[in-house]
Design an enzyme around this catalytic site. Sequence first.
Site, PDB file in Angstrom:
ATOM      1  N   ASP A   1      -3.596  -7.778 -12.433  1.00 35.84           N
ATOM      2  CA  ASP A   1      -2.253  -8.644 -12.231  1.00 35.84           C
ATOM      3  C   ASP A   1      -1.791 -10.022 -12.445  1.00 35.84           C
ATOM      4  O   ASP A   1      -2.550 -11.002 -12.991  1.00 35.84           O
ATOM      5  CB  ASP A   1      -1.553  -8.770 -10.516  1.00 35.84           C
TER       6      ASP A   1
ATOM      7  N   ASP B   1       1.236 -12.297 -10.928  1.00 34.19           N
ATOM      8  CA  ASP B   1       2.443 -13.380 -10.059  1.00 34.19           C
ATOM      9  C   ASP B   1       1.221 -13.693  -9.150  1.00 34.19           C
ATOM     10  O   ASP B   1       1.040 -12.465  -7.962  1.00 34.19           O
ATOM     11  CB  ASP B   1       3.170 -13.417 -10.166  1.00 34.19           C
TER      12      ASP B   1
ATOM     13  N   ASP C   1      -3.762 -10.024  -5.562  1.00 34.59           N
ATOM     14  CA  ASP C   1      -3.733 -10.757  -4.538  1.00 34.59           C
ATOM     15  C   ASP C   1      -3.276 -10.295  -3.204  1.00 34.59           C
ATOM     16  O   ASP C   1      -3.323 -11.228  -2.664  1.00 34.59           O
ATOM     17  CB  ASP C   1      -2.856 -12.035  -5.606  1.00 34.59           C
TER      18      ASP C   1
END
EC number: 3.1.3.18
Length: 218
Positions: free
Chosen positions: A7, A9, A168
């Site tokens: 991923d 951001d 995250d």
Amino acid sequence: MRAVVFDLDGTLIDSAPDIWHAANAVLQGEGLPLVTFEQSRGFIGRGARVFVERMELAVTGSNEAARTDHLHARFLHFYERAHENTRIYPYAAEALEGLRGRGLRLGLCTNKPFGPTRAVLEHLGWSGFFDVVIGGDTLPVAKPDPAPLLEVLARMEMGVSDIAYIGDSETDAETAERAGARFGLYTEGYRKGAPESLFHHFLFNDYRHLPDRLAELS
């Protein structure tokens, strides 16, 4: 393991300050109340359209399709230019270089629209660094639908057993679980709940530990 898919951001980069500035630039231009940094950070995770819907609801108390479309278009205008305060998480760049040095291919699967993704990768000097990049608007669906992650694998000509996915957030954990992928959860990003409550194969809070954690999966 033949590849690692990330991923963006909250996983490789902290872009929350720039996203906040883009959001408030839109709201200020429309004469609407501004949002706090914590509000804006909480809107991140499901792509630009959902971010705008959450922002609109917070400042107006409702979502109206025509207004949402307008705010979304304005947000994308600012978002593509919003990278001056974005930073790479400590040791993430070194970890990526190390994985490439081990012969692993790298993929990127983000809900950030492709235009802003390309812009921030150029800003960070990462243009061409990833073998495959899938943005939040590359397909008709976005994460947590597993299709974007599976599209990365298809373009790499790999199966889900060939890769690990690193993210995250709740969105990333659900994406990995639905795709049947091994998942490493970076705990210093934009996750809202307790890390132990999310689907994962391992947790890490320091990119210096990532290569060893991945090696343990092989």
